[in-house]
Enzyme design. Structure first.
Site: not given
Ligand code: DGL
Length: 257
Positions: A7-8, A40, A70, A147, A179, A181
């Site tokens: 993931d990011s 994103g 992600c 975050e 997402c 997050h």
């Molecule tokens: N975790 C990323 C997703 O599922 C979102 C966070 C980002 O923008 O890097 O899209």
């Protein structure tokens, strides 16, 4: 069997947590590209390049499957990843769509995600093929909110309402958290809209693996790598997956800067 998850940043740990719980014997290598988060708001080309580099790094561990934890990367890079690597590549979009189809009763589904995920129409295109009415909305403030650790309380509620009231008014009965997050905001979303079925990537992927009879077994090894120091990563890592050690790698190890 060893699997890679990337993931990011911290979001994919929600997926790591569920996979690790479901497959205690799987060997899991996680990469959080914290040096380049967020994905994103990047262009499709950049998201594809970052995804290929993350997968290339994890391939070095001899992984036998890759989970793209992600939604942004799953929306743009899944075909390129499948073209470039021999192991199976599983994204979060297809599992999320399958879970939403199991949940919706009235055929009206909301999809929220990053700007890039919503712009890709990845969920919308698949759902509309199944005659589902889709209402989408990017929620750019949700990632920084998570975050910052503001996942419950009045501020979280206000921001969630600001984005979601409009979708709820459309009469959706199911909401895809597009997402990784966003599952951290699930309690707040549920408190505000208890009648809505919530689809989150971490549960969707575990259900998808079961539906497709995919089982991971190994020695239960877990490794987490990040490309930069990040306070929020450490905090959420403790909350989500406990004391698994985190190793920082240099970005030059995954890309040719
Ligand atoms: N975790 C990323 C997703 O599922 C979102 C966070 C980002 O923008 O890097 O899209």
């Amino acid at each position: 069997m060893s699997i890679g998850i990337f993931d990011s940043g911290i979001g994919g740990l929600t997926v790591f947590k569920e996979i690790a719980k479901e497959f205690p014997l799987a060997d899991i290598y996680y990469l959080g590209d914290t040096a380049r988060v967020p994905y994103g708001n990047k262009s499709p080309e950049t998201v594809i390049r970052y995804s290929l580099e993350a997968a290339g790094y994890l391939a070095g561990f001899g992984i036998e499957a890759l989970i793209v934890a992600c939604n942004t990367a799953s929306s743009y890079a899944i075909d390129k990843l499948r073209d470039n690597f021999d192991f199976p590549v599983i994204g979060v979009v297809e599992p999320g769509v399958e879970m939403a189809l199991r949940h919706t009763k009235n055929g009206k589904v909301g999809v929220i995600g990053t700007q890039a995920t919503i712009r890709s129409n990845s969920y919308k295109n698949l759902l509309e093929k199944k005659d589902i009415q889709v209402f989408q909305k990017p929620c750019p403030l949700f990632v920084p909110l998570v975050e910052e650790g503001i996942t419950e309380g009045e501020i979280a509620k206000l921001i969630v309402k600001e984005y979601l009231d409009e979708l709820i008014e459309k009469g959706i009965d199911t909401l895809i958290l597009g997402c990784t997050h966003y599952p951290l905001l699930k309690n707040t979303i549920h408190q505000l809209y208890p009648h809505i079925s919530i689809v989150d990537s971490s549960q969707a992927i575990v259900e998808f693996l079961h539906e497709h009879n995919i089982i991971f077994k190994g020695t239960g090894k877990r490794k987490i790598y990040i490309t930069d120091e990040a306070e929020s990563f450490k905090k959420f890592k403790e909350i989500l997956v406990g004391n698994i050690p985190v190793e920082r790698i240099d970005l030059s190890q995954i890309c040719s800067l």
